[in-house]
Write an enzyme that holds these catalytic residues in place. Structure first.
Site, mmCIF file in Angstrom:
data_model
loop_
_atom_site.group_PDB
_atom_site.id
_atom_site.type_symbol
_atom_site.label_atom_id
_atom_site.label_comp_id
_atom_site.label_asym_id
_atom_site.label_seq_id
_atom_site.Cartn_x
_atom_site.Cartn_y
_atom_site.Cartn_z
ATOM 1 N N VAL A 108 42.964 18.974 42.885
ATOM 2 C CA VAL A 108 43.307 18.210 44.080
ATOM 3 C C VAL A 108 44.363 18.969 44.880
ATOM 4 O O VAL A 108 45.331 19.488 44.320
ATOM 5 C CB VAL A 108 43.798 16.794 43.707
ATOM 6 C CG1 VAL A 108 44.990 16.842 42.779
ATOM 7 C CG2 VAL A 108 44.136 15.981 44.950
ATOM 8 N N SER A 109 44.133 19.093 46.190
ATOM 9 C CA SER A 109 45.075 19.717 47.109
ATOM 10 C C SER A 109 45.398 21.148 46.659
ATOM 11 O O SER A 109 44.495 21.981 46.553
ATOM 12 C CB SER A 109 46.327 18.850 47.215
ATOM 13 O OG SER A 109 47.114 19.234 48.304
ATOM 14 N N TRP A 110 46.667 21.465 46.354
ATOM 15 C CA TRP A 110 47.023 22.802 45.862
ATOM 16 C C TRP A 110 46.199 23.143 44.622
ATOM 17 O O TRP A 110 45.733 24.272 44.453
ATOM 18 C CB TRP A 110 48.516 22.825 45.527
ATOM 19 C CG TRP A 110 49.072 24.141 45.080
ATOM 20 C CD1 TRP A 110 49.687 25.072 45.852
ATOM 21 C CD2 TRP A 110 49.074 24.671 43.737
ATOM 22 N NE1 TRP A 110 50.072 26.159 45.080
ATOM 23 C CE2 TRP A 110 49.697 25.926 43.780
ATOM 24 C CE3 TRP A 110 48.603 24.195 42.522
ATOM 25 C CZ2 TRP A 110 49.884 26.718 42.652
ATOM 26 C CZ3 TRP A 110 48.773 24.982 41.389
ATOM 27 C CH2 TRP A 110 49.411 26.231 41.457
#
Length: 282
Positions: A108-110
């Site tokens: 998720v995300s980074w």
């Protein structure tokens, strides 16, 4: 959230791999054998393992493993910087210790960048790939300044009131589930946060993604101010055969605000091989 009868309470251990100490969280599935690979999870920037704790409880039919990046959560500060190549190699070594030769991978995300890099570097260990609210790295459309300026403010980790006040500006979309998220956060160290940012500086998966031959699900929120939805479209265009799902009224944390919809999509995608095999057998 109550513990699933088939998911044991998480076991936290401090593992030393290639000279780096990492806090590992492992949820063990104890139900009837089902042949499902463990799920390896890469968290967002500065996020500790406890932030992810609702996920294995809801997705309760497989082993689940994640860890704090150096300087995050309970992992000690890194002595030297790292990059996605090093952390993917360390992750592979860690999976050997837990006897997990093949895993499904989610980021998720980074952590979505880490998930992409791991799948590219260790394709022989990757079964399926799920990318949540993420980008192809430097080849991306930037988020809104109002959200990014709040994201780099250290108060979002140490001041619950700040998070409550700016949650919608920071993450967008529905705020359902925000209270539990806020109180699971532990602030990373300054050097831990900096090294996480530094690790992805100049990194992009874009040139390699057309060669990624793994079933891939891309999930993005239509109101995400940090990772704008067009970034999911870019990933979908670059990864052959990938699937893109846009979550309506979804902000950056739609996996919490739209938890049941998110889990249903993830479970259907991860179980698809078994569903297709059952249909062929019938």
């Amino acid at each position: 959230m109550s513990q699933s009868p088939h998911m044991e309470a998480p076991v936290y251990t401090l593992e030393t791999v290639a000279g780096r100490q990492l806090q590992v969280a492992y949820w063990r599935y104890s139900g009837p054998p089902n042949g499902k690979p463990p799920l390896l999870f890469f968290n967002g920037i500065g996020a500790n393992t406890e932030v992810a704790s609702p996920l294995p409880t809801m997705l309760d039919d497989r082993d689940f493993i994640t860890f704090d990046m150096p300087g995050v959560g309970e992992s000690p500060d890194p002595a030297i910087p790292y990059n996605p190549f090093i952390m993917s190699w360390i992750t592979s070594e860690l999976l050997d210790r837990y006897e997990m030769p093949i895993v499904d991978v989610m980021g998720v995300s980074w952590g979505g960048g880490m998930a992409q890099h791991f799948a590219l570097q260790h394709g022989n260990r990757t079964n399926r790939l799920i990318l949540v609210a993420t980008t192809a790295g430097m080849v991306m459309v930037p988020g809104k300044f109002s959200a990014l300026s709040k994201m780099v403010d250290p108060r979002r980790y140490i001041d619950p009131k700040f998070m409550e006040t700016h949650f919608e500006t920071l993450y967008g979309g529905s705020t359902e589930g925000s209270d539990g998220h806020i109180h699971r956060i532990k602030p990373p160290s300054k050097i831990g946060y900096f090294y996480q940012l530094f690790a992805m500086l100049g990194w992009t998966s874009a040139p390699a993604l057309p060669f990624l031959r793994k079933p891939t699900l891309i999930l993005t929120g239509d109101r995400d101010p940090i990772v704008q939805p067009i970034n999911g479209q870019i990933l979908n265009m670059l990864i052959p055969g990938s699937e893109l799902v846009v979550i309506e009224d979804g902000g950056h944390l739609f996996m919490l605000s739209h938890a049941q919809e998110f889990i249903d999509l993830v479970r259907e995608f991860l179980d698809r091989d078994q569903i297709e095999e059952s249909a062929e057998a019938a």
